[in-house]
Motif scaffolding. Structure first.
Motif, PDB file in Angstrom:
ATOM      1  N   VAL A   5      -2.766 -84.923 -58.909  1.00  0.00           N
ATOM      2  CA  VAL A   5      -2.781 -84.882 -60.370  1.00  0.00           C
ATOM      3  C   VAL A   5      -1.809 -85.935 -60.883  1.00  0.00           C
ATOM      4  O   VAL A   5      -0.665 -86.016 -60.435  1.00  0.00           O
ATOM      5  CB  VAL A   5      -2.358 -83.490 -60.901  1.00  0.00           C
ATOM      6  N   LEU A   6      -2.286 -86.757 -61.818  1.00  0.00           N
ATOM      7  CA  LEU A   6      -1.455 -87.785 -62.448  1.00  0.00           C
ATOM      8  C   LEU A   6      -1.187 -87.399 -63.897  1.00  0.00           C
ATOM      9  O   LEU A   6      -2.076 -86.880 -64.583  1.00  0.00           O
ATOM     10  CB  LEU A   6      -2.160 -89.139 -62.414  1.00  0.00           C
ATOM     11  N   ALA A  33      -5.506 -77.419 -64.117  1.00  0.00           N
ATOM     12  CA  ALA A  33      -4.683 -77.346 -65.327  1.00  0.00           C
ATOM     13  C   ALA A  33      -3.852 -76.066 -65.332  1.00  0.00           C
ATOM     14  O   ALA A  33      -2.664 -76.086 -65.663  1.00  0.00           O
ATOM     15  CB  ALA A  33      -5.563 -77.414 -66.574  1.00  0.00           C
ATOM     16  N   GLN A  34      -4.459 -74.956 -64.930  1.00  0.00           N
ATOM     17  CA  GLN A  34      -3.734 -73.692 -64.909  1.00  0.00           C
ATOM     18  C   GLN A  34      -2.630 -73.699 -63.845  1.00  0.00           C
ATOM     19  O   GLN A  34      -1.544 -73.169 -64.069  1.00  0.00           O
ATOM     20  CB  GLN A  34      -4.694 -72.537 -64.699  1.00  0.00           C
ATOM     21  N   GLU A  35      -2.893 -74.304 -62.709  1.00  0.00           N
ATOM     22  CA  GLU A  35      -1.864 -74.406 -61.663  1.00  0.00           C
ATOM     23  C   GLU A  35      -0.692 -75.258 -62.148  1.00  0.00           C
ATOM     24  O   GLU A  35       0.467 -74.920 -61.939  1.00  0.00           O
ATOM     25  CB  GLU A  35      -2.450 -74.991 -60.376  1.00  0.00           C
ATOM     26  N   VAL A  36      -0.996 -76.350 -62.808  1.00  0.00           N
ATOM     27  CA  VAL A  36       0.071 -77.185 -63.361  1.00  0.00           C
ATOM     28  C   VAL A  36       0.840 -76.400 -64.415  1.00  0.00           C
ATOM     29  O   VAL A  36       2.066 -76.466 -64.483  1.00  0.00           O
ATOM     30  CB  VAL A  36      -0.489 -78.500 -63.933  1.00  0.00           C
ATOM     31  N   VAL A  59      -7.557 -86.713 -73.003  1.00  0.00           N
ATOM     32  CA  VAL A  59      -8.544 -87.308 -72.106  1.00  0.00           C
ATOM     33  C   VAL A  59      -8.233 -86.848 -70.691  1.00  0.00           C
ATOM     34  O   VAL A  59      -7.087 -86.877 -70.261  1.00  0.00           O
ATOM     35  CB  VAL A  59      -8.512 -88.856 -72.184  1.00  0.00           C
ATOM     36  N   VAL A  60      -9.262 -86.402 -69.981  1.00  0.00           N
ATOM     37  CA  VAL A  60      -9.125 -86.039 -68.579  1.00  0.00           C
ATOM     38  C   VAL A  60      -9.993 -86.987 -67.764  1.00  0.00           C
ATOM     39  O   VAL A  60     -11.174 -87.183 -68.077  1.00  0.00           O
ATOM     40  CB  VAL A  60      -9.556 -84.579 -68.319  1.00  0.00           C
ATOM     41  N   LEU A  61      -9.381 -87.569 -66.762  1.00  0.00           N
ATOM     42  CA  LEU A  61     -10.118 -88.430 -65.847  1.00  0.00           C
ATOM     43  C   LEU A  61     -10.288 -87.708 -64.520  1.00  0.00           C
ATOM     44  O   LEU A  61      -9.335 -87.137 -63.992  1.00  0.00           O
ATOM     45  CB  LEU A  61      -9.371 -89.750 -65.609  1.00  0.00           C
ATOM     46  N   HIS A  62     -11.493 -87.752 -63.986  1.00  0.00           N
ATOM     47  CA  HIS A  62     -11.789 -87.206 -62.664  1.00  0.00           C
ATOM     48  C   HIS A  62     -12.183 -88.392 -61.786  1.00  0.00           C
ATOM     49  O   HIS A  62     -13.215 -89.003 -62.011  1.00  0.00           O
ATOM     50  CB  HIS A  62     -12.911 -86.176 -62.758  1.00  0.00           C
ATOM     51  N   ASN A  63     -11.305 -88.729 -60.867  1.00  0.00           N
ATOM     52  CA  ASN A  63     -11.506 -89.913 -60.017  1.00  0.00           C
ATOM     53  C   ASN A  63     -11.758 -91.169 -60.849  1.00  0.00           C
ATOM     54  O   ASN A  63     -12.597 -91.999 -60.525  1.00  0.00           O
ATOM     55  CB  ASN A  63     -12.646 -89.686 -59.018  1.00  0.00           C
ATOM     56  N   GLY A  64     -11.040 -91.268 -61.962  1.00  0.00           N
ATOM     57  CA  GLY A  64     -11.101 -92.459 -62.799  1.00  0.00           C
ATOM     58  C   GLY A  64     -12.169 -92.451 -63.876  1.00  0.00           C
ATOM     59  O   GLY A  64     -12.224 -93.357 -64.689  1.00  0.00           O
ATOM     60  N   ASP A  65     -13.014 -91.424 -63.897  1.00  0.00           N
ATOM     61  CA  ASP A  65     -14.072 -91.329 -64.901  1.00  0.00           C
ATOM     62  C   ASP A  65     -13.746 -90.220 -65.892  1.00  0.00           C
ATOM     63  O   ASP A  65     -13.363 -89.117 -65.502  1.00  0.00           O
ATOM     64  CB  ASP A  65     -15.423 -91.021 -64.247  1.00  0.00           C
ATOM     65  N   GLY A  77      -9.406 -84.429 -51.787  1.00  0.00           N
ATOM     66  CA  GLY A  77      -8.894 -85.759 -52.097  1.00  0.00           C
ATOM     67  C   GLY A  77      -9.149 -86.249 -53.507  1.00  0.00           C
ATOM     68  O   GLY A  77      -8.765 -87.361 -53.855  1.00  0.00           O
ATOM     69  N   ASP A  78      -9.784 -85.434 -54.354  1.00  0.00           N
ATOM     70  CA  ASP A  78     -10.045 -85.854 -55.735  1.00  0.00           C
ATOM     71  C   ASP A  78      -8.740 -86.049 -56.494  1.00  0.00           C
ATOM     72  O   ASP A  78      -7.705 -85.470 -56.165  1.00  0.00           O
ATOM     73  CB  ASP A  78     -10.902 -84.822 -56.471  1.00  0.00           C
ATOM     74  N   GLU A  79      -8.838 -86.851 -57.539  1.00  0.00           N
ATOM     75  CA  GLU A  79      -7.691 -87.141 -58.392  1.00  0.00           C
ATOM     76  C   GLU A  79      -8.048 -86.769 -59.827  1.00  0.00           C
ATOM     77  O   GLU A  79      -9.119 -87.132 -60.322  1.00  0.00           O
ATOM     78  CB  GLU A  79      -7.355 -88.627 -58.307  1.00  0.00           C
ATOM     79  N   VAL A  80      -7.146 -86.028 -60.470  1.00  0.00           N
ATOM     80  CA  VAL A  80      -7.309 -85.640 -61.873  1.00  0.00           C
ATOM     81  C   VAL A  80      -6.146 -86.255 -62.642  1.00  0.00           C
ATOM     82  O   VAL A  80      -4.992 -86.134 -62.240  1.00  0.00           O
ATOM     83  CB  VAL A  80      -7.301 -84.102 -62.029  1.00  0.00           C
ATOM     84  N   THR A  81      -6.473 -86.928 -63.742  1.00  0.00           N
ATOM     85  CA  THR A  81      -5.452 -87.536 -64.586  1.00  0.00           C
ATOM     86  C   THR A  81      -5.522 -86.911 -65.968  1.00  0.00           C
ATOM     87  O   THR A  81      -6.597 -86.820 -66.553  1.00  0.00           O
ATOM     88  CB  THR A  81      -5.667 -89.061 -64.706  1.00  0.00           C
ATOM     89  N   PHE A  82      -4.376 -86.470 -66.454  1.00  0.00           N
ATOM     90  CA  PHE A  82      -4.269 -85.952 -67.816  1.00  0.00           C
ATOM     91  C   PHE A  82      -3.625 -87.019 -68.676  1.00  0.00           C
ATOM     92  O   PHE A  82      -2.506 -87.450 -68.420  1.00  0.00           O
ATOM     93  CB  PHE A  82      -3.448 -84.658 -67.834  1.00  0.00           C
ATOM     94  N   LEU A  83      -4.350 -87.449 -69.699  1.00  0.00           N
ATOM     95  CA  LEU A  83      -3.936 -88.572 -70.531  1.00  0.00           C
ATOM     96  C   LEU A  83      -3.972 -88.181 -72.005  1.00  0.00           C
ATOM     97  O   LEU A  83      -5.049 -87.935 -72.531  1.00  0.00           O
ATOM     98  CB  LEU A  83      -4.863 -89.758 -70.282  1.00  0.00           C
ATOM     99  N   PRO A  84      -2.817 -88.107 -72.651  1.00  0.00           N
ATOM    100  CA  PRO A  84      -2.841 -87.828 -74.083  1.00  0.00           C
ATOM    101  C   PRO A  84      -3.404 -89.034 -74.826  1.00  0.00           C
ATOM    102  O   PRO A  84      -3.468 -90.137 -74.275  1.00  0.00           O
ATOM    103  CB  PRO A  84      -1.372 -87.594 -74.430  1.00  0.00           C
TER     104      PRO A  84
END
Length: 89
Positions: A5-6, A33-36, A59-65, A77-84
């Motif tokens: 998670v980023l 999100a709940q774990e974070v 904005v939420v990105l899942h593997n950059g999308d 190995g997935d990546e989740v990014t939380f971006l205000p």
């Protein structure tokens, strides 16, 4: 499974880190999100969610999308990014 998670912008300041990794069994983005939220407190979830749904400005990105579906199932190995949202002129 292992998820990364980023956090960007003020979410990075809120969590005190730009990246974490942890394992969850068959998680969705909402599970992440709940774990974070469990790890960093309700202030993080308040920034992410509005009445249990993804906030309009976040904005939420899942593997950059970009994704708007918090029930998206994640894979190893997935990546989740939380971006205000970006503000400015």
């Amino acid at each position: 499974m292992h998820i990364t998670v980023l956090f960007l912008a003020h979410l990075r300041e809120l969590t005190g880190t730009s990246r974490i990794s942890f394992s969850l069994d068959e998680p969705t983005i909402m599970d992440v999100a709940q774990e974070v939220g469990r790890r960093y407190g309700s202030a993080f979830l308040d920034e992410l969610l509005e009445q249990g749904e993804l906030g309009d400005a976040l904005v939420v990105l899942h593997n950059g999308d970009i994704t708007y579906d918090l029930e998206t199932r994640l894979a190893e190995g997935d990546e989740v990014t939380f971006l205000p949202p970006a503000f400015g002129g």
